[in-house]
Motif scaffolding. Structure first.
Motif, PDB file in Angstrom:
ATOM      1  N   ARG A  27       2.734   5.895  -6.028  1.00 34.53           N
ATOM      2  CA  ARG A  27       2.238   6.139  -7.399  1.00 34.53           C
ATOM      3  C   ARG A  27       1.215   7.258  -7.411  1.00 34.53           C
ATOM      4  NH1 ARG A  27       2.681   0.434  -7.359  1.00 34.53           N
ATOM      5  NH2 ARG A  27       0.451   0.159  -6.927  1.00 34.53           N
ATOM      6  N   TRP A  28       0.397   7.335  -6.378  1.00 37.46           N
ATOM      7  CA  TRP A  28      -0.605   8.409  -6.281  1.00 37.46           C
ATOM      8  C   TRP A  28       0.089   9.767  -6.177  1.00 37.46           C
ATOM      9  CZ3 TRP A  28      -1.629  11.714  -2.042  1.00 37.46           C
ATOM     10  CH2 TRP A  28      -2.797  12.475  -2.147  1.00 37.46           C
ATOM     11  N   HIS A  35       0.825  -1.219   0.000  1.00 35.30           N
ATOM     12  CA  HIS A  35       0.000   0.000   0.000  1.00 35.30           C
ATOM     13  C   HIS A  35       0.855   1.264   0.000  1.00 35.30           C
ATOM     14  CE1 HIS A  35       0.520   1.217   4.258  1.00 35.30           C
ATOM     15  NE2 HIS A  35       0.589  -0.078   4.503  1.00 35.30           N
ATOM     16  N   TYR A  54       3.607   1.618  -1.792  1.00 41.65           N
ATOM     17  CA  TYR A  54       3.945   1.829  -3.203  1.00 41.65           C
ATOM     18  C   TYR A  54       2.736   2.351  -3.978  1.00 41.65           C
ATOM     19  CZ  TYR A  54       8.445  -0.335  -2.356  1.00 41.65           C
ATOM     20  OH  TYR A  54       9.712  -0.601  -1.885  1.00 41.65           O
ATOM     21  N   ARG A  55       1.537   1.947  -3.575  1.00 40.27           N
ATOM     22  CA  ARG A  55       0.337   2.537  -4.189  1.00 40.27           C
ATOM     23  C   ARG A  55       0.260   4.022  -3.863  1.00 40.27           C
ATOM     24  NH1 ARG A  55      -1.982  -2.467  -2.544  1.00 40.27           N
ATOM     25  NH2 ARG A  55      -2.933  -1.513  -0.688  1.00 40.27           N
ATOM     26  N   ARG A  56       0.580   4.350  -2.610  1.00 38.50           N
ATOM     27  CA  ARG A  56       0.608   5.756  -2.210  1.00 38.50           C
ATOM     28  C   ARG A  56       1.682   6.514  -2.986  1.00 38.50           C
ATOM     29  NH1 ARG A  56      -2.720   9.218   0.791  1.00 38.50           N
ATOM     30  NH2 ARG A  56      -1.472  10.833   1.797  1.00 38.50           N
TER      31      ARG A  56
END
Length: 251
Positions: free
Chosen positions: A232-233, A226, A228-230
């Motif tokens: 990318r965001w 999560h 790494y998702r943040r």
């Protein structure tokens, strides 16, 4: 008759003594408040120009390390804002407080949303601005008590009144916890990416900012998915944000 007068006299003396003690206590409280206000204002003014040598959180973490029998670690190196990557400054603002340059230390819309969320969810979310986080990290201790929150509000107001936004951001990026015993942009850049804070890339900056909510658990290179998702965001917004004049070193 004389006995009655004597009784009244004793009663009046008792009331007078009680009032005297009450006034003394009240005076003591007033003096303590005045000393606290004067000292806190002086400290805030001092840190407007001088790098803070240590923070309460750093002391607390050292104590935790000692109690756990760990090697004491306190990694920090002060860097002025112009020696910290603008990508990291932008990433921190995108991740933590997108209204940083426009609010006055409090994001009341975010506070209302957080209160609504916390009424119906077990996982508590906060709505602290970068100024609030700086106030907490610099002067206070990690806690959710009303006393600590009240002091956070007080110091947030002082920072907004006595510092520029760029000073707030500079101190924030130098004292924020970025790992177990690691504090600030320069120490984090050296430990996780083996470079200076000024050399941090977009990807590195976005990843580092994504770990700010829980850096001791989420620090690179073993950050959970999560984070790494943040990252990318943050990266999707960083190019638009980096050109904002507020981030210019000339301001």
């Amino acid at each position: 008759m004389e006995t009655a007068k004597l009784g009244k006299s004793k009663a009046n003396l008792g009331r007078t003594q009680k009032r005297s003690w009450f006034h003394r206590i009240l005076h003591g409280i007033r003096v303590a408040v005045m000393i606290f206000v004067a000292a806190s204002v002086a400290l805030v003014l001092l840190y407007r120009f001088v790098p803070p040598p240590i923070t309460p959180l750093m002391v607390i973490r050292l104590g935790e390390q000692a109690l756990a029998g760990k090697h004491l670690r306190l990694e920090k190196t002060w860097k002025p804002l112009d020696e910290i990557s603008p990508y990291l400054a932008a990433s921190a603002i995108i991740s933590e407080d997108q209204e940083f340059f426009d609010n006055h230390g409090f994001d009341f819309g975010a506070i209302r949303e957080a209160m609504k969320h916390n009424e119906h969810h077990r996982r508590i979310v906060g709505a602290s601005t970068i100024t609030q986080q700086t106030a907490k990290n610099l002067f206070l201790w990690p806690d959710r008590s009303w006393a600590r929150k009240g002091l956070e509000v007080y110091f947030t107001v002082l920072l907004e009144l006595l510092w520029s936004k760029h000073r707030i951001l500079e101190v924030y990026l130098n004292i924020i916890e970025t790992g177990d015993g690691v504090y600030g942009a320069e120490a984090a850049a050296q430990r996780y990416f083996h470079c200076s804070a000024k050399s941090l890339t977009e990807e590195q900056s976005a990843l580092l900012a994504a770990t700010f909510p829980d850096p001791r658990k989420w620090a690179p290179p073993h950050s959970p998915p999560h984070v790494y998702r943040r990252q990318r965001w943050v990266l999707r917004q960083i190019q638009e944000f980096i050109g904002k004049p507020e981030l210019s070193r000339e301001y």
